[in-house]
Write a protein that holds these residues in place. Structure first.
Motif, short mmCIF file in Angstrom:
data_model
loop_
_atom_site.label_atom_id
_atom_site.label_comp_id
_atom_site.label_asym_id
_atom_site.label_seq_id
_atom_site.Cartn_x
_atom_site.Cartn_y
_atom_site.Cartn_z
N HIS A 186 0.81 -1.22 0.00
CA HIS A 186 0.00 0.00 0.00
C HIS A 186 0.84 1.27 0.00
O HIS A 186 0.42 2.31 -0.53
CB HIS A 186 -0.97 0.00 1.19
CG HIS A 186 -0.33 0.31 2.51
ND1 HIS A 186 0.49 -0.58 3.18
CD2 HIS A 186 -0.39 1.42 3.29
CE1 HIS A 186 0.90 -0.04 4.31
NE2 HIS A 186 0.38 1.17 4.40
N ASP A 187 2.04 1.23 0.57
CA ASP A 187 2.88 2.43 0.66
C ASP A 187 4.06 2.41 -0.30
O ASP A 187 5.00 3.20 -0.14
CB ASP A 187 3.41 2.58 2.09
CG ASP A 187 2.50 3.45 2.97
OD1 ASP A 187 1.61 4.12 2.42
OD2 ASP A 187 2.69 3.44 4.19
N TYR A 218 1.44 7.71 -6.82
CA TYR A 218 2.66 7.04 -7.27
C TYR A 218 2.53 5.53 -7.11
O TYR A 218 2.91 4.76 -8.00
CB TYR A 218 3.86 7.53 -6.46
CG TYR A 218 4.17 9.01 -6.57
CD1 TYR A 218 3.87 9.74 -7.72
CD2 TYR A 218 4.77 9.68 -5.51
CE1 TYR A 218 4.15 11.09 -7.80
CE2 TYR A 218 5.06 11.04 -5.58
CZ TYR A 218 4.75 11.74 -6.73
OH TYR A 218 5.04 13.08 -6.80
N GLY A 219 2.01 5.10 -5.96
CA GLY A 219 1.87 3.67 -5.70
C GLY A 219 0.95 3.00 -6.70
O GLY A 219 1.23 1.89 -7.18
N ILE A 223 2.30 -0.05 -9.16
CA ILE A 223 1.69 -1.38 -9.13
C ILE A 223 1.09 -1.72 -10.49
O ILE A 223 1.22 -2.86 -10.97
CB ILE A 223 0.63 -1.46 -8.02
CG1 ILE A 223 1.31 -1.36 -6.65
CG2 ILE A 223 -0.18 -2.75 -8.11
CD1 ILE A 223 0.37 -1.21 -5.48
N LYS A 224 0.45 -0.75 -11.14
CA LYS A 224 -0.11 -0.99 -12.48
C LYS A 224 0.98 -1.36 -13.47
O LYS A 224 0.75 -2.14 -14.40
CB LYS A 224 -0.85 0.26 -12.95
CG LYS A 224 -2.13 0.56 -12.19
CD LYS A 224 -3.31 -0.26 -12.69
CE LYS A 224 -3.80 0.27 -14.03
NZ LYS A 224 -5.03 -0.45 -14.47
N SER A 225 2.18 -0.82 -13.28
CA SER A 225 3.30 -1.12 -14.18
C SER A 225 3.96 -2.45 -13.85
O SER A 225 4.70 -2.99 -14.68
CB SER A 225 4.36 -0.01 -14.09
OG SER A 225 3.84 1.24 -14.47
N VAL A 235 -5.96 -0.26 -3.81
CA VAL A 235 -5.64 -0.18 -2.39
C VAL A 235 -4.56 0.89 -2.17
O VAL A 235 -4.67 1.71 -1.25
CB VAL A 235 -5.17 -1.54 -1.85
CG1 VAL A 235 -4.54 -1.38 -0.47
CG2 VAL A 235 -6.33 -2.52 -1.78
N ALA A 236 -3.54 0.88 -3.01
CA ALA A 236 -2.48 1.88 -2.88
C ALA A 236 -3.03 3.29 -3.10
O ALA A 236 -2.65 4.24 -2.41
CB ALA A 236 -1.36 1.59 -3.88
#
Length: 367
Positions: A186-187, A218-219, A223-225, A235-236
Motif C-alpha cells: 500500500h505504501d 505514485y503507488g 503497481i499498475k506497471s 488499495v495503494a
C-alpha cells in the motif's frame, strides 16, 4: 564481507569508504546503512560495498527451507543445516527476510518505476501461509513490533493484519492473500517521495504534505506497471480515503472505496497507532482499539473495525497488565457492556472491575 548493494539491509555498517567509478566519495567508513543510502549508491552506480559480518546471516536456501518447515508444521530432519527453532523464532526470521524483500522491491520501484511481482509473492506467501499457526493475534502483532520502525516494517505488519481481517470477515484464502498483498504494497509509492520528507521529524509544510500525499498516486502507477491486479493498485491509491469524504487524494466517499481498501485502511491506521506512523507511539493496545472503534463511525468501514474488535479483544483474556495505579494483574474477563474496561485480578488476589473503578485504567499490556 563484500556484498551487492541490493542485498544491503538497514543497519549494515560499512567497513570502508565507498567511491563512485568517477572517484567521488559517496559514503564513509562506519556509515550505518539506511534506505536512502542504498538509493544514493544506486544513483552513483556503485555495485558492491564492504560491510561488517552479520551475526545471524542465513542463506536464501536456508530461509526458504525454514519457511517451508514452518508452514507445514513439521519437524526438521536430523542432520539439517538449520537448527530447529520454535515457531515464534521462525516467524521472526521470516519477518526479517520479508522486510529485506520489501526493501528490494522499494528500491527497484525507485530506480526503474516497477518491481518484480514474482519476488513479492515468493516472500509474502510463505509468511501468510504460516499465519494459521498463530492463533493469538495480539501476541503475534506485539511480537513483530520493532524499535526500528520504517516504511518496510510498517507495510509488512499491515499486510499481515489485513490477511487476518479478511479471513475473519469470511473472504476465501485466495482473496485474503490478495488483500494481504494490497496491505503489503500500500505504501510502495513512498519510494518516489523525497527521503527528507519521509523522514522529517518536524511538522511538514503545506507543500511537503501535498508531496507526501502523492505517494498514493505514485503507488497506483507503480503497481499498475508491475502486475495485472487492479484491486491491489486501488488499495495503494485509496488507503487514505475516508468514508465521510475527508481523505485523499480524491476525497471519495464510502460508496466509491474498494472493499479491499476498506480492510487495509483499518489495518494501516491500527498498525500506525502502534508504531507512531499516525501520531505518537502508544503502548496501550486497548486505547488503540478504542480509538479505532471511534473511527468506525464515519471514518473507517464498520465491518473490518468490528472484526478487529471481536477477534482481538478475546485475546486479551489471560494477558498480564500494568494498571495506572501501579498494580500488576491479569485480565480475567471482558465486560460485554463496556468492552474496553475488563475485569482484572491483581497480585493481591483482589479483583478490579475497570468498568466501575473509573479512576483506574490499563496502562500497559505485557507479553
Amino acid at each position: 564481507m563484500r556484498i551487492h548493494i541490493m542485498n544491503l539491509q538497514d543497519g549494515d555498517r560499512l567497513t570502508a569508504d565507498t567511491f563512485s567509478d568517477a572517484g567521488l566519495h559517496i559514503l564513509g567508513k562506519g556509515t550505518v546503512i539506511k534506505s536512502e543510502d542504498i538509493s544514493l549508491l544506486m544513483q552513483h552506480r556503485v555495485d558492491y560495498v564492504d560491510i561488517e559480518s552479520r551475526e545471524e546471516e542465513i542463506t536464501e536456501a536456508e530461509f526458504f527451507a525454514a519457511a517451508a518447515k514452518f508452514a507445514a508444521g513439521s519437524s526438521m530432519a536430523a542432520g539439517s543445516s538449520i537448527k530447529e527453532e520454535p515457531p515464534e523464532e521462525e516467524m521472526k526470521s521470516q519477518f526479517t527476510q520479508t522486510v529485506h524483500n520489501y526493501q528490494n522491491a522499494f528500491l527497484e520501484a525507485l530506480t526503474v518505476g516497477k518491481f518484480n511481482a514474482t519476488m513479492v509473492d515468493d516472500a509474502l506467501q510463505p509468511m501468510v501461509d504460516g499465519l494459521d499457526e498463530q492463533k493469538d493475534v495480539v501476541h503475534l502483532l506485539m511480537m513483530l513490533e520493532r524499535d526500528d520502525v520504517n516504511n518496510y516494517t510498517h507495510s509488512i505488519q499491515v499486510g499481515l493484519l489485513s490477511f487476518y481481517l479478511a479471513s475473519w470477515m469470511g473472504y476465501s484464502q485466495k482473496e485474503s492473500y490478495q488483500i494481504s498483498r494490497g496491505g503489503y504494497l500500500h505504501d510502495i509509492g513512498k519510494c518516489r517521495v523525497s527521503h527528507r520528507i519521509r523522514n522529517k521529524m518536524e511538522p511538514l509544510t503545506a507543500d511537503e504534505q501535498l508531496e507526501l500525499q502523492r505517494h498514493t498516486i505514485y503507488g497506483h502507477d507503480i503497481i499498475k506497471s508491475s502486475m495485472t491486479d487492479e484491486a491491489t493498485a486501488l488499495v495503494a491509491l485509496q488507503h487514505h480515503e475516508r468514508e465521510d469524504g475527508s481523505g485523499y487524494p480524491m476525497q471519495i466517499d464510502k460508496n466509491e472505496i474498494h472493499p479491499y481498501t476498506q480492510i487495509v485502511s483499518v489495518a494501516d491506521v491500527y498498525i500506525g497507532m502502534r508504531s507512531g506512523i499516525h501520531g505518537g507511539s502508544n503502548p496501550n493496545l486497548i486505547n488503540n482499539l478504542r480509538d479505532i472503534y471511534s473511527m468506525g463511525f464515519g471514518k473507517l468501514n464498520e465491518k473490518p473495525v468490528q472484526a478487529l474488535m471481536q477477534h482481538l479483544l478475546p485475546n486479551f483474556i489471560g494477558k498480564q497488565v500494568l494498571l495506572s495505579n501501579g498494580e500488576k494483574g491479569v485480565i480475567i474477563m471482558n465486560n460485554t457492556s463496556d468492552i474496553f474496561n475488563p475485569l482484572v485480578k491483581v497480585e493481591s488476589e483482589q479483583y478490579r472491575d475497570l468498568s466501575k473503578e473509573r479512576s483506574i485504567a490499563i496502562k500497559e499490556l505485557i507479553i
